[in-house]
Scaffold this active site. Structure first.
Site, PDB file in Angstrom:
ATOM      1  N   TYR A   1      31.633  40.318  38.861  1.00 12.13           N
ATOM      2  CA  TYR A   1      31.024  39.290  39.883  1.00 12.13           C
ATOM      3  C   TYR A   1      29.345  38.055  38.908  1.00 12.13           C
TER       4      TYR A   1
ATOM      5  N   ALA B   1      42.357  63.508  43.673  1.00 13.18           N
ATOM      6  CA  ALA B   1      41.335  63.277  41.966  1.00 13.18           C
ATOM      7  C   ALA B   1      42.518  61.386  41.753  1.00 13.18           C
TER       8      ALA B   1
ATOM      9  N   LYS C   1      49.085  54.261  43.701  1.00 12.56           N
ATOM     10  CA  LYS C   1      49.002  55.155  44.588  1.00 12.56           C
ATOM     11  C   LYS C   1      51.175  55.663  44.655  1.00 12.56           C
TER      12      LYS C   1
ATOM     13  N   THR D   1      46.486  58.092  35.491  1.00 12.91           N
ATOM     14  CA  THR D   1      45.379  59.167  36.467  1.00 12.91           C
ATOM     15  C   THR D   1      46.701  59.255  37.910  1.00 12.91           C
TER      16      THR D   1
ATOM     17  N   THR E   1      46.865  56.520  51.171  1.00  8.42           N
ATOM     18  CA  THR E   1      46.455  55.572  50.784  1.00  8.42           C
ATOM     19  C   THR E   1      47.012  55.249  51.891  1.00  8.42           C
ATOM     20  N   ASP E   2      47.220  54.183  53.295  1.00  3.19           N
ATOM     21  CA  ASP E   2      47.694  53.182  53.621  1.00  3.19           C
ATOM     22  C   ASP E   2      48.449  51.612  52.861  1.00  3.19           C
ATOM     23  N   GLU E   3      47.727  51.022  51.868  1.00  3.69           N
ATOM     24  CA  GLU E   3      47.675  50.666  51.010  1.00  3.69           C
ATOM     25  C   GLU E   3      49.472  50.787  50.549  1.00  3.69           C
TER      26      GLU E   3
ATOM     27  N   TYR F   1      34.305  38.111  49.519  1.00 11.55           N
ATOM     28  CA  TYR F   1      35.632  37.629  49.364  1.00 11.55           C
ATOM     29  C   TYR F   1      36.321  36.691  49.803  1.00 11.55           C
TER      30      TYR F   1
ATOM     31  N   PHE G   1      33.950  60.722  46.636  1.00 15.73           N
ATOM     32  CA  PHE G   1      33.312  60.477  48.015  1.00 15.73           C
ATOM     33  C   PHE G   1      34.384  61.655  48.733  1.00 15.73           C
TER      34      PHE G   1
ATOM     35  N   SER H   1      47.748  49.742  44.478  1.00 18.69           N
ATOM     36  CA  SER H   1      48.533  50.692  45.198  1.00 18.69           C
ATOM     37  C   SER H   1      49.321  50.747  44.954  1.00 18.69           C
TER      38      SER H   1
ATOM     39  N   LEU I   1      35.078  64.280  36.160  1.00 19.81           N
ATOM     40  CA  LEU I   1      34.416  63.738  36.108  1.00 19.81           C
ATOM     41  C   LEU I   1      33.530  62.295  36.049  1.00 19.81           C
TER      42      LEU I   1
ATOM     43  N   ASN J   1      36.032  41.649  57.452  1.00 16.12           N
ATOM     44  CA  ASN J   1      35.159  42.313  56.420  1.00 16.12           C
ATOM     45  C   ASN J   1      33.785  41.640  56.932  1.00 16.12           C
TER      46      ASN J   1
HETATM   47  P1  NAD Z   1      36.819  58.246  43.815  1.00 16.46           P
HETATM   48  O1  NAD Z   1      37.259  57.681  43.379  1.00 16.46           O
HETATM   49  O2  NAD Z   1      35.017  58.496  45.275  1.00 16.46           O
HETATM   50  O3  NAD Z   1      36.555  59.671  43.493  1.00 16.46           O
HETATM   51  C1  NAD Z   1      37.931  59.705  42.648  1.00 16.46           C
HETATM   52  C2  NAD Z   1      37.066  61.392  42.229  1.00 16.46           C
HETATM   53  O4  NAD Z   1      38.016  61.359  41.230  1.00 16.46           O
HETATM   54  C3  NAD Z   1      36.197  61.406  41.368  1.00 16.46           C
HETATM   55  O5  NAD Z   1      35.272  62.248  41.070  1.00 16.46           O
HETATM   56  C4  NAD Z   1      36.701  61.682  39.694  1.00 16.46           C
HETATM   57  O6  NAD Z   1      35.985  61.994  38.615  1.00 16.46           O
HETATM   58  C5  NAD Z   1      37.931  62.001  39.507  1.00 16.46           C
HETATM   59  N1  NAD Z   1      38.932  61.901  39.168  1.00 16.46           N
HETATM   60  C6  NAD Z   1      39.556  61.045  38.737  1.00 16.46           C
HETATM   61  N2  NAD Z   1      40.504  60.666  37.563  1.00 16.46           N
HETATM   62  C7  NAD Z   1      39.872  61.731  37.358  1.00 16.46           C
HETATM   63  C8  NAD Z   1      41.748  62.492  36.420  1.00 16.46           C
HETATM   64  N3  NAD Z   1      41.724  61.982  35.755  1.00 16.46           N
HETATM   65  N4  NAD Z   1      41.217  64.135  36.116  1.00 16.46           N
HETATM   66  C9  NAD Z   1      40.069  65.054  36.941  1.00 16.46           C
HETATM   67  N5  NAD Z   1      39.607  63.615  37.969  1.00 16.46           N
HETATM   68  C10 NAD Z   1      39.663  63.027  38.231  1.00 16.46           C
HETATM   69  O7  NAD Z   1      37.899  58.581  45.472  1.00 16.46           O
HETATM   70  P2  NAD Z   1      38.023  58.475  46.741  1.00 16.46           P
HETATM   71  O8  NAD Z   1      37.221  56.951  47.517  1.00 16.46           O
HETATM   72  O9  NAD Z   1      37.439  59.455  47.098  1.00 16.46           O
HETATM   73  O10 NAD Z   1      39.497  58.926  47.183  1.00 16.46           O
HETATM   74  C11 NAD Z   1      39.970  60.424  47.086  1.00 16.46           C
HETATM   75  C12 NAD Z   1      41.589  59.550  47.588  1.00 16.46           C
HETATM   76  O11 NAD Z   1      41.655  59.247  48.954  1.00 16.46           O
HETATM   77  C13 NAD Z   1      42.411  58.495  46.679  1.00 16.46           C
HETATM   78  O12 NAD Z   1      43.427  59.750  46.208  1.00 16.46           O
HETATM   79  C14 NAD Z   1      42.284  57.695  46.845  1.00 16.46           C
HETATM   80  O13 NAD Z   1      43.425  57.269  46.986  1.00 16.46           O
HETATM   81  C15 NAD Z   1      42.730  58.345  48.145  1.00 16.46           C
HETATM   82  N6  NAD Z   1      42.055  56.773  49.577  1.00 16.46           N
HETATM   83  C16 NAD Z   1      41.184  56.865  49.868  1.00 16.46           C
HETATM   84  C17 NAD Z   1      40.639  56.433  50.177  1.00 16.46           C
HETATM   85  C18 NAD Z   1      39.423  55.649  50.922  1.00 16.46           C
HETATM   86  O14 NAD Z   1      38.693  55.014  51.787  1.00 16.46           O
HETATM   87  N7  NAD Z   1      38.025  55.209  50.188  1.00 16.46           N
HETATM   88  C19 NAD Z   1      41.180  55.351  51.500  1.00 16.46           C
HETATM   89  C20 NAD Z   1      42.754  56.503  51.729  1.00 16.46           C
HETATM   90  C21 NAD Z   1      43.139  57.260  50.411  1.00 16.46           C
HETATM   91  O1  DAU Z   2      42.503  51.616  53.066  1.00 14.28           O
HETATM   92  C1  DAU Z   2      42.296  52.397  52.011  1.00 14.28           C
HETATM   93  C2  DAU Z   2      41.435  51.992  50.215  1.00 14.28           C
HETATM   94  O2  DAU Z   2      40.641  51.257  51.263  1.00 14.28           O
HETATM   95  C3  DAU Z   2      41.600  53.076  49.720  1.00 14.28           C
HETATM   96  O3  DAU Z   2      43.052  53.404  49.202  1.00 14.28           O
HETATM   97  C4  DAU Z   2      40.879  52.221  48.022  1.00 14.28           C
HETATM   98  O4  DAU Z   2      41.032  53.682  47.779  1.00 14.28           O
HETATM   99  C5  DAU Z   2      39.548  52.090  49.124  1.00 14.28           C
HETATM  100  O5  DAU Z   2      38.840  51.744  47.892  1.00 14.28           O
HETATM  101  C6  DAU Z   2      39.953  50.717  50.635  1.00 14.28           C
HETATM  102  O6  DAU Z   2      40.127  49.457  49.672  1.00 14.28           O
HETATM  103  P1  DAU Z   2      39.865  48.438  49.915  1.00 14.28           P
HETATM  104  O7  DAU Z   2      39.919  47.484  48.693  1.00 14.28           O
HETATM  105  O8  DAU Z   2      40.369  48.529  51.202  1.00 14.28           O
HETATM  106  O9  DAU Z   2      38.287  48.634  49.804  1.00 14.28           O
HETATM  107  P2  DAU Z   2      37.645  48.036  49.100  1.00 14.28           P
HETATM  108  O10 DAU Z   2      35.728  48.412  49.713  1.00 14.28           O
HETATM  109  O11 DAU Z   2      36.903  47.601  47.564  1.00 14.28           O
HETATM  110  O12 DAU Z   2      37.771  46.148  49.966  1.00 14.28           O
HETATM  111  C7  DAU Z   2      37.236  46.297  51.084  1.00 14.28           C
HETATM  112  C8  DAU Z   2      37.070  44.956  51.794  1.00 14.28           C
HETATM  113  O13 DAU Z   2      36.286  44.157  51.578  1.00 14.28           O
HETATM  114  C9  DAU Z   2      38.343  44.201  51.162  1.00 14.28           C
HETATM  115  O14 DAU Z   2      39.313  43.200  51.810  1.00 14.28           O
HETATM  116  C10 DAU Z   2      38.028  43.501  49.976  1.00 14.28           C
HETATM  117  C11 DAU Z   2      36.336  43.294  50.543  1.00 14.28           C
HETATM  118  N1  DAU Z   2      35.570  42.979  49.657  1.00 14.28           N
HETATM  119  C12 DAU Z   2      35.107  44.173  48.905  1.00 14.28           C
HETATM  120  C13 DAU Z   2      33.431  44.159  48.282  1.00 14.28           C
HETATM  121  C14 DAU Z   2      33.755  45.357  47.111  1.00 14.28           C
HETATM  122  C15 DAU Z   2      34.879  42.173  49.737  1.00 14.28           C
HETATM  123  O15 DAU Z   2      34.647  41.034  50.413  1.00 14.28           O
HETATM  124  N2  DAU Z   2      33.174  41.382  48.959  1.00 14.28           N
HETATM  125  C16 DAU Z   2      33.300  43.255  47.806  1.00 14.28           C
HETATM  126  O16 DAU Z   2      31.920  43.022  46.842  1.00 14.28           O
END
Ligand code: NAD
Ligand code: DAU
Length: 354
Positions: free
Chosen positions: A351, A87, A164, A105, A135-137, A217, A16, A161, A40, A259
């Site tokens: 679920y 990654a 991370k 990973t 991440t902020d987590e 949730y 993403f 978290s 991938l 949420n």
């Molecule tokens: P994502 O799950 O969408 O993508 C992760 C990518 O990493 C995928 O393309 C996957 O194929 C690749 N990957 C996973 N394991 C691997 C491995 N062993 N070797 C090589 N590639 C691998 O994740 P995202 O939401 O895009 O998050 C990207 C980064 O940003 C992560 O480090 C996550 O902790 C951090 N982050 C995410 C959020 C969020 O809200 N999504 C917020 C803050 C930080």
């Molecule tokens: O804060 C940064 C983080 O945000 C990233 O580091 C993570 O990679 C990313 O997945 C995200 O974590 P969250 O746990 O906050 O995101 P998620 O979308 O899973 O959930 C957001 C909120 O919604 C959380 O309080 C749980 C709730 N939730 C989530 C799902 C999937 C629901 O209530 N129902 C659901 O089905």
């Protein structure tokens, strides 16, 4: 390849956030050569980068960051000047089902990458950079008030978290012990296009489209701080170019939402866009068993990034959410592709129990 000013490995570029970062760097910096290194997994999808794959300064290499030989071979081949490391296993619910995949990973993979970068760069650290995206987590969970700053002590509470936080500690340890030039950022929840539909916003959008139950949730009162994914990519760009070596930066846009309020907002946006009676989609909301150890509130204070490097978010949440919904409505094939097969099994496992 020697014509390029920098050769940059971006890990997780098919995911993403990674795909937005790869696009930004490949488009804005033709002088850089970008190698997207991604295993991938279920979350990685090269469809995210269709528009970039023909660029002459971009290349994809399928590799697992834990595979020391494979990553070493890529360093030998490309002689990278920098790594932007995204990654990861990224979904909290999956970390509760399978924590060791996250240790593998996020902890081992990051430590191995650091080790390889150190081996290749230690003769001269000049113009080298290891940028770790986190991440902020890692800071844990807030009560009703207060913000996470760069000084907030780490207090991770889920296997995700914790993995991370551990990776962040390894990054800083390689800087303090060996002098590896690193920079680190901790961002709040991202949203936007290409977001895998296991996460709250795209899951709700997809379920609203298909008139499936909307699983909230607990009481839906947990608070997250949402940021448009391209604003995160812009922050990474600024920190990569101007961040201070050995420092960390919080990224977030002062945009806290419960949420349940987001789910209601999505329902009303989508009733309008899908020509449904107002109130139709909200009837799909179901309160389900809470996530174990569910963090109550995240909120980022991004003052350091704003004051020192001039970054600020570009988009209001309501506008970003409209754009996000439009993207999902116009890209149903993308959703179909990523939600077939293994994802269905995961969805039923998680679920089915709630
Ligand atoms: P994502 O799950 O969408 O993508 C992760 C990518 O990493 C995928 O393309 C996957 O194929 C690749 N990957 C996973 N394991 C691997 C491995 N062993 N070797 C090589 N590639 C691998 O994740 P995202 O939401 O895009 O998050 C990207 C980064 O940003 C992560 O480090 C996550 O902790 C951090 N982050 C995410 C959020 C969020 O809200 N999504 C917020 C803050 C930080
Ligand atoms: O804060 C940064 C983080 O945000 C990233 O580091 C993570 O990679 C990313 O997945 C995200 O974590 P969250 O746990 O906050 O995101 P998620 O979308 O899973 O959930 C957001 C909120 O919604 C959380 O309080 C749980 C709730 N939730 C989530 C799902 C999937 C629901 O209530 N129902 C659901 O089905």
């Amino acid at each position: 390849m020697s014509d390029f000013a920098k050769k940059i490995m971006i890990t997780g570029g098919a995911g993403f956030i990674g795909s937005h970062v790869v696009r930004r760097f490949a488009e804005n910096y033709p002088q850089y050569f970008i190698v997207n290194v991604d295993a991938l997994t279920y979350a990685g999808n090269l469809e995210n980068l269709r528009d970039v794959e023909h660029f002459s300064n971009y290349r994809f290499e399928k590799a697992d960051i834990v595979d020391e030989k494979g990553i070493t071979a890529l360093f030998e081949k490309f002689r990278f000047d920098a790594v932007i490391h995204l990654a990861a296993e990224s979904h909290v619910d999956r970390s509760i089902l399978n924590p060791l995949a996250f240790v593998r990973t996020n902890v081992l993979g990051t430590a191995s990458l650091l080790n390889i970068a150190l081996k290749f760069w230690k003769a001269s650290f000049a113009s080298k950079l290891f940028y770790h995206v986190s991440t902020d987590e890692v800071y844990g969970s807030l009560g009703q008030t207060g913000f996470f700053t760069e000084q907030t002590p780490y207090d991770p509470r889920s296997p995700y978290s914790a993995s991370k936080a551990s990776s962040d500690h390894f990054v800083m340890a390689y800087h303090h012990t060996y002098g590896l030039p690193v920079v680190l950022s901790n961002c709040s929840n991202n949203y936007g296009s290409n977001h895998f539909p296991e996460k709250l916003i795209p899951l709700m959008i997809n379920n609203i489209i298909h008139q499936k139950p909307l699983p909230v949730y607990g009481k839906g009162e947990n608070v997250r701080d949402w940021l448009w994914v391209d604003d995160h990519a812009a922050a990474i760009d600024i920190i990569f170019h101007r961040g201070k070596i050995g420092e960390k930066y919080n990224i977030g846009g002062f945009n806290e939402w419960k949420n349940i309020d987001i789910v209601h907002l999505l329902c009303s946006i989508m009733d309008r866009k899908l020509d449904r009676e107002p109130g139709t989609s909200a009837k799909l909301i179901q309160y389900v068993v809470d996530r174990p150890g569910h963090d109550m509130r995240y909120a980022i204070d991004p003052t350091k990034l704003n004051e020192e490097l001039g970054w600020k978010p570009s988009l209001q949440f309501e506008e970003g959410l409209e754009k996000t919904v439009d993207w999902y409505l116009n890209n149903e094939d993308w959703v179909k592709h990523v939600t077939s097969g293994d994802y269905q099994k995961y969805y039923n496992l998680l679920y089915g129990k709630r």
